[in-house]
Write an enzyme that holds these catalytic residues in place. Structure first.
Site, PDB file in Angstrom:
ATOM      1  CB  SER A 191      13.225   4.356  97.961  1.00 49.93           C
ATOM      2  OG  SER A 191      14.224   3.658  97.118  1.00 49.93           O
ATOM      3  CG  ASP A 217      13.223   0.785  94.782  1.00 52.56           C
ATOM      4  OD1 ASP A 217      13.249   2.012  94.716  1.00 52.56           O
ATOM      5  OD2 ASP A 217      13.546   0.285  95.667  1.00 52.56           O
ATOM      6  CD  GLN A 257      12.638   5.437  94.197  1.00 58.79           C
ATOM      7  OE1 GLN A 257      13.900   5.441  93.814  1.00 58.79           O
ATOM      8  NE2 GLN A 257      12.179   4.202  94.239  1.00 58.79           N
TER       9      GLN A 257
END
Length: 307
Positions: free
Chosen positions: A230, A206, A280
């Site tokens: 995110s 991430d 993502q």
């Protein structure tokens, strides 16, 4: 503990407070929200602690629902959805101050032999030992790291090295493809528990993936023009690995539209074996322009938008 890798292992070492309930620390940071990779990594630890060790995780799908509050512990509630002959499924809900901030579904698979075998090869890139560390590259450009970045660099559990030199001006950004690639590895040993290595890499996944969305628009380090968050995260784990050994994170963004940007990543080891695939989506909201000195303040009778 002073070693950032040791602190990461400690962060992933959840306290079990009931059969399917775990509690994770959330460090007091000078950030607006808890780092999403921390929540994803801790949630995966909680799921993995309820599964037999001979079934490594092969995929996860997660949603970031609310921003986490730094310094406040997070409780992870595990639902044992299925225990099959080959696959095990777990659902994890992360709760902070009585509110759900994150949920994750993870699938675990007993390794099997045979079947179809192929993979996309990595792009040819320089070896990480030939590339500057991220902090050194920023120091080279700025002369010295700002205090906030210096503190972050000291706490950073991963050594990050960008394959291409960072771009700092609009001229350098012009015509850039929405692609990025970094070498990464933990700054110290992470022990021998495979689950910890999987969750540490989940944490790292991430950290830079949304770079590919931003590269055509603004420098990756320095003043940001967008508030980023995110939204969801998915990973597929193809082979065993160690997160304290070099891995290449090759990233691209096929589209950004409507305030959201999608990014895909492939993670390879130094031998070119594909280890993990990642997808993502992130939210990108431009920061409001600062009013000019001549601008008059709004009258008290005018409504102010909340969001």
């Amino acid at each position: 503990m002073t070693n950032p890798a040791e602190r990461l292992v400690d962060l992933l070492d959840l306290e079990q407070i009931e059969v399917n309930i775990f509690r994770g620390a959330s460090p007091q940071e000078s950030l607006q929200r808890v780092f999403g990779g921390q929540v994803a990594g801790q949630a995966l630890v909680a799921a993995g602690r309820t599964v037999e060790s001979d079934r490594p995780v092969h995929s996860l799908h997660a949603y970031f629902l609310r921003p986490g509050i730094p310094g406040v512990p997070i409780v992870y509630q595990v639902e044992r959805v299925r225990d099959g002959r080959s696959f095990t499924t777990r659902r994890v809900t992360a709760v902070q101050q009585g509110k759900t901030i994150f949920n994750l579904t993870a699938s675990f698979h007993h390794p099997e032999e045979g079947g179809i075998e192929h993979q996309l090869p990595p792009h040819h890139v320089p070896h990480p030992d030939t590339l500057p560390k991220l902090a050194d590259e920023i120091r080279e450009h700025l002369g010295a790291l700002p205090e906030a970045l210096e503190r972050m660099a000291r706490r950073q559990p991963f050594d990050i090295r960008y394959v291409n030199r960072l771009r700092w001006t609009p001229e350098e950004l012009k015509g850039s493809d929405p692609r990025s690639a970094v070498w990464m590895r933990a700054v110290g040993p992470l022990g021998d528990d495979p689950l910890i290595h999987t969750c540490a890499l989940t944490y790292a996944s991430d950290m830079t993936l949304l770079d590919a969305v931003r590269i055509p628009v603004e420098p990756l380090w320095g003043m940001r023009g967008f508030d980023m968050a995110s939204l969801d995260h998915a990973m597929w784990f193809h082979r065993p690995f160690r997160a304290d050994e070099w891995f290449l994170y090759d990233q691209e963004s096929p589209i950004a539209h409507g305030g959201r940007g999608l990014a895909r990543g492939r993670i390879y080891d130094v031998e070119g074996r594909l280890l993990v695939s990642v997808v993502q989506e992130g939210l990108f909201r431009p920061y409001p322009a600062k009013p000019s000195r001549s601008a008059q303040p709004a009258r008290q009778s005018e409504p102010t938008p909340e969001n």
